[in-house]
Design a protein around this motif. Sequence first.
Motif, mmCIF file in Angstrom:
data_model
loop_
_atom_site.group_PDB
_atom_site.id
_atom_site.type_symbol
_atom_site.label_atom_id
_atom_site.label_comp_id
_atom_site.label_asym_id
_atom_site.label_seq_id
_atom_site.Cartn_x
_atom_site.Cartn_y
_atom_site.Cartn_z
ATOM 1 N N GLN A 290 0.831 -1.210 0.000
ATOM 2 C CA GLN A 290 0.000 0.000 0.000
ATOM 3 C C GLN A 290 0.863 1.256 0.000
ATOM 4 O O GLN A 290 0.606 2.204 -0.750
ATOM 5 N N ILE A 291 1.901 1.269 0.840
ATOM 6 C CA ILE A 291 2.758 2.445 0.934
ATOM 7 C C ILE A 291 3.521 2.666 -0.365
ATOM 8 O O ILE A 291 3.553 3.765 -0.926
ATOM 9 N N GLU B 98 1.547 3.975 -3.266
ATOM 10 C CA GLU B 98 1.375 5.430 -3.190
ATOM 11 C C GLU B 98 2.621 6.135 -3.706
ATOM 12 O O GLU B 98 2.542 7.123 -4.452
ATOM 13 N N THR C 22 -1.018 10.551 5.791
ATOM 14 C CA THR C 22 -2.386 10.136 5.426
ATOM 15 C C THR C 22 -2.569 8.647 5.674
ATOM 16 O O THR C 22 -3.625 8.204 6.164
ATOM 17 N N PHE C 23 -1.565 7.846 5.336
ATOM 18 C CA PHE C 23 -1.636 6.391 5.551
ATOM 19 C C PHE C 23 -1.789 6.076 7.038
ATOM 20 O O PHE C 23 -2.577 5.198 7.418
ATOM 21 N N ASN C 24 -1.053 6.791 7.907
ATOM 22 C CA ASN C 24 -1.159 6.563 9.357
ATOM 23 C C ASN C 24 -2.561 6.882 9.865
ATOM 24 O O ASN C 24 -3.106 6.168 10.718
ATOM 25 N N LYS D 273 -5.358 6.662 8.168
ATOM 26 C CA LYS D 273 -6.315 5.662 7.695
ATOM 27 C C LYS D 273 -6.155 4.315 8.397
ATOM 28 O O LYS D 273 -7.135 3.615 8.625
ATOM 29 N N THR D 274 -4.918 3.957 8.723
ATOM 30 C CA THR D 274 -4.652 2.604 9.233
ATOM 31 C C THR D 274 -4.381 2.548 10.727
ATOM 32 O O THR D 274 -4.329 1.461 11.305
#
Length: 450
Positions: free
Chosen positions: A292-293, A296, A346-348, A350-351
């Motif tokens: 996922q990372i 991006e 943003t990933f942090n 969301k997860t």
Amino acid sequence: MQHDFLENNPVASLLTKVFKSPLSANASHDAEYEAWRDRFMRKRLDVGLWIGLMAFLSSSLLQVSNWLFRPGAFEPEWLRSQVSIELSLLLCLLLQHSKLGRRYPSLVFLAFYWSVTIVPQVQDILSGVAQPDILVWTIMFFGQATFTPVRWYLHLVAQLGVFLYFFGVNTALGVTLSSPGWLDPPVVILYFFWVCFIGNLSVYLYEQLQKAEFKARWDLEEAYAQLEEEQKLSESLLLNVLPHSIATRLKQNPKNLADSYTNVSVLFADIVGFTELSSHISPWELVELLNQIFSEFDALAELHQLEKIKTIGDAYMVVSGLPEPRDDHAQAIADMALDMQRAIATFNQKTGQNFRIRIGIATGPVIAGVIGIKKFIYDLWGDTVNLASRMESHGIPGAIQVTRETYQFLKGEYLFQERGKVLIKGKGEMTTYLLMGKNPGDIEDEKSQN
């Protein structure tokens, strides 16, 4: 029940073959072949009808010429027969170009066949004496077999129709049957048997040859289509590994490729804490998070038109300014680094993770090329690459550390904080800078331009 009737009744089965629509075939190959054969038949019938019409018109013109200039050679019965055949052929042409004729070209074939062979017999019935027309029938049987060699059973039905009409109708009406003076009836029967047998056999063999050729062309086209798909897949896979221009050069000359570049900017990024996390979660979850990372990051590299070089574990490497040189290579790599920080944040959110990214950037000359013959990669070498790696490994989690050279390219457009002297392995003490963001004035200029 209908199916059993057709299977057990040979006459019904034959008629079904004669008048069936080619679209009723189940297999796509058979349907394509039937459609092709029908197109072939329509073209041949169209030419054959016009040739037949012109041939009988020339015969009629001969009789008209006899009537005008040689009355003794004029045969009115022959002229009437020719005219009746010509009218029948005109009707066949109308049928040929009608909706029914286009859908069932077999009907046109039979109408053409019987117009030439049966229509003249009507006049014999009226005269009370019937005689097989050896010349016309033979020409028609052989002519159709050579000019329109399609579906042997159509030829068989057409020939049977001629003989059934000749013997059936004439016998039913009590018309006297006779044979040419120089041929006895058994000889006539044997003669037409072999004429029909040879004609039908030649059509059958030609049809088998056409089917084999059609299947071979079909298989060849499928092979070419499959090869094209495989080439597209190979091309796609190659472009996932190599830049487009490098892939093109490699296909033209598969030898080692290497180029030197004076000024490029190289970025290394490492996800802090990811290695420790790998011991607490399953391999599948680990790979999913990393995918996922990095997905991006790949999107950002494409957005900024940068060249991703490789990933090593949880490290990510990207370069700006090659294989196509660009003047704004440092600006593009800086924008990429800032966007990577935002992507991690943003990933942090969301997860629920707490990842931080450590980024290092260096600017200078490099050598780029393709190495290996199996699982080859496009890679970079040179002091600039080593410096970018050191900027990352000696950097601060959550920060972007750059060399003095990169700072010199960017100092007017971006905000920096001087970190001071940092001991860099293999280089000693170096002055490095932390990229904090873009100059607010430049951001306003970009917004106004957009």
